[in-house]
Design an enzyme around this catalytic site. Structure first.
Site, mmCIF file in Angstrom:
data_model
loop_
_atom_site.group_PDB
_atom_site.id
_atom_site.type_symbol
_atom_site.label_atom_id
_atom_site.label_comp_id
_atom_site.label_asym_id
_atom_site.label_seq_id
_atom_site.Cartn_x
_atom_site.Cartn_y
_atom_site.Cartn_z
ATOM 1 N N ASP A 39 33.800 -33.587 -61.109
ATOM 2 C CA ASP A 39 32.985 -32.417 -60.799
ATOM 3 C C ASP A 39 31.518 -32.839 -60.706
ATOM 4 O OD1 ASP A 39 33.491 -29.096 -61.214
ATOM 5 O OD2 ASP A 39 31.411 -29.823 -61.301
ATOM 6 N N ILE A 40 30.823 -32.278 -59.752
ATOM 7 C CA ILE A 40 29.419 -32.642 -59.513
ATOM 8 C C ILE A 40 28.497 -32.146 -60.625
ATOM 9 C CG2 ILE A 40 28.661 -30.613 -58.182
ATOM 10 C CD1 ILE A 40 27.522 -32.629 -56.111
ATOM 11 N N ASN A 97 40.312 -21.065 -62.004
ATOM 12 C CA ASN A 97 39.630 -19.800 -61.731
ATOM 13 C C ASN A 97 40.189 -19.196 -60.450
ATOM 14 O OD1 ASN A 97 37.836 -20.096 -63.937
ATOM 15 N ND2 ASN A 97 36.545 -21.463 -62.731
ATOM 16 N N GLU A 105 34.481 -20.141 -57.128
ATOM 17 C CA GLU A 105 33.407 -20.253 -56.144
ATOM 18 C C GLU A 105 33.811 -21.032 -54.902
ATOM 19 O OE1 GLU A 105 29.874 -21.564 -58.216
ATOM 20 O OE2 GLU A 105 29.482 -19.479 -58.795
ATOM 21 N N VAL A 106 34.776 -21.928 -55.033
ATOM 22 C CA VAL A 106 35.211 -22.726 -53.874
ATOM 23 C C VAL A 106 36.607 -22.255 -53.462
ATOM 24 C CG1 VAL A 106 35.683 -25.026 -52.997
ATOM 25 C CG2 VAL A 106 33.819 -24.685 -54.637
ATOM 26 N N HIS A 110 41.779 -25.333 -56.964
ATOM 27 C CA HIS A 110 41.428 -26.486 -57.793
ATOM 28 C C HIS A 110 41.710 -26.167 -59.244
ATOM 29 C CE1 HIS A 110 37.882 -23.987 -57.007
ATOM 30 N NE2 HIS A 110 37.473 -24.265 -58.232
ATOM 31 N N HIS A 112 40.512 -27.370 -62.977
ATOM 32 C CA HIS A 112 39.532 -28.132 -63.746
ATOM 33 C C HIS A 112 40.267 -28.823 -64.891
ATOM 34 C CE1 HIS A 112 35.842 -25.970 -62.176
ATOM 35 N NE2 HIS A 112 36.770 -25.066 -61.901
HETATM 36 P P1 AMP Z 1 35.051 -22.782 -59.473
HETATM 37 O O1 AMP Z 1 33.970 -21.955 -60.058
HETATM 38 O O2 AMP Z 1 36.306 -22.770 -60.309
HETATM 39 O O3 AMP Z 1 35.315 -22.460 -58.023
HETATM 40 O O4 AMP Z 1 34.555 -24.284 -59.575
HETATM 41 C C1 AMP Z 1 33.963 -24.977 -58.521
HETATM 42 C C2 AMP Z 1 33.514 -26.307 -59.084
HETATM 43 O O5 AMP Z 1 33.245 -27.168 -58.000
HETATM 44 C C3 AMP Z 1 32.248 -26.236 -59.929
HETATM 45 O O6 AMP Z 1 32.538 -26.753 -61.239
HETATM 46 C C4 AMP Z 1 31.262 -27.129 -59.171
HETATM 47 O O7 AMP Z 1 30.420 -27.866 -60.019
HETATM 48 C C5 AMP Z 1 32.190 -28.019 -58.367
HETATM 49 N N1 AMP Z 1 31.640 -28.562 -57.139
HETATM 50 C C6 AMP Z 1 31.017 -27.880 -56.133
HETATM 51 N N2 AMP Z 1 30.678 -28.719 -55.144
HETATM 52 C C7 AMP Z 1 31.136 -29.946 -55.503
HETATM 53 C C8 AMP Z 1 31.100 -31.233 -54.915
HETATM 54 N N3 AMP Z 1 30.540 -31.443 -53.708
HETATM 55 N N4 AMP Z 1 31.645 -32.265 -55.575
HETATM 56 C C9 AMP Z 1 32.205 -32.082 -56.785
HETATM 57 N N5 AMP Z 1 32.276 -30.888 -57.407
HETATM 58 C C10 AMP Z 1 31.743 -29.835 -56.782
#
Ligand code: AMP
Length: 125
Positions: A39-40, A97, A105-106, A110, A112
């Site tokens: 994770d970034i 999530n 958010e993505v 995924h 975690h």
């Molecule tokens: P969520 O809130 O469950 O959708 O988590 C999205 C996760 O993606 C967050 O923990 C971000 O820090 C992570 N994230 C977003 N962009 C990137 C990226 N380019 N590389 C790695 N992790 C990312």
């Protein structure tokens, strides 16, 4: 910004771009079914994201539409990654999530994977 997990899959989401190699990621694992990377913005000493190779918006989408092979492959990949990082004995946490209330958010499924320290009993709100 949390997403609506009922929307159709968006091929321009950031994890789709990572899967296609269009933006960089710190890869920790890859097989036929799954890809994993750091994770970034890590929220634990070890914070890995595991994503299926298929086009699934969320856990809801995946659990409803993925094949048995895709589901088995993804779940086994998560377990393999945890074992590869020697997390079984100390323990670890998985978090998925889903949608707006879940804080997703993505819009590509995924999981975690958190580890590397005692994580407490539950997430804070
Ligand atoms: P969520 O809130 O469950 O959708 O988590 C999205 C996760 O993606 C967050 O923990 C971000 O820090 C992570 N994230 C977003 N962009 C990137 C990226 N380019 N590389 C790695 N992790 C990312």
């Amino acid at each position: 910004m949390p997403i609506d997990a009922t929307l159709p899959y968006d091929d321009e989401n950031i994890f789709a771009k990572i899967l296609r190699g269009e933006i960089p990621s710190k890869k920790v694992y890859e097989d036929e079914w799954a890809y994993a990377f750091h994770d970034i913005a890590p929220q634990a000493p070890l914070h890995i994201l595991v994503i299926p190779k298929g086009r699934y918006v969320s856990w809801d989408d995946f659990s409803a539409k993925a094949s048995a092979d895709e589901i088995a492959g993804f779940v086994r990949a998560v377990g393999t990654i945890a074992r590869d990082h020697d997390l079984v004995e100390p323990g670890y946490r998985l978090l998925g999530n889903v949608g707006a209330d879940g804080g997703q958010e993505v819009p590509h499924l995924h999981v975690h994977l958190f580890g590397g320290k005692p994580l407490g009993r539950m997430i804070s709100a």
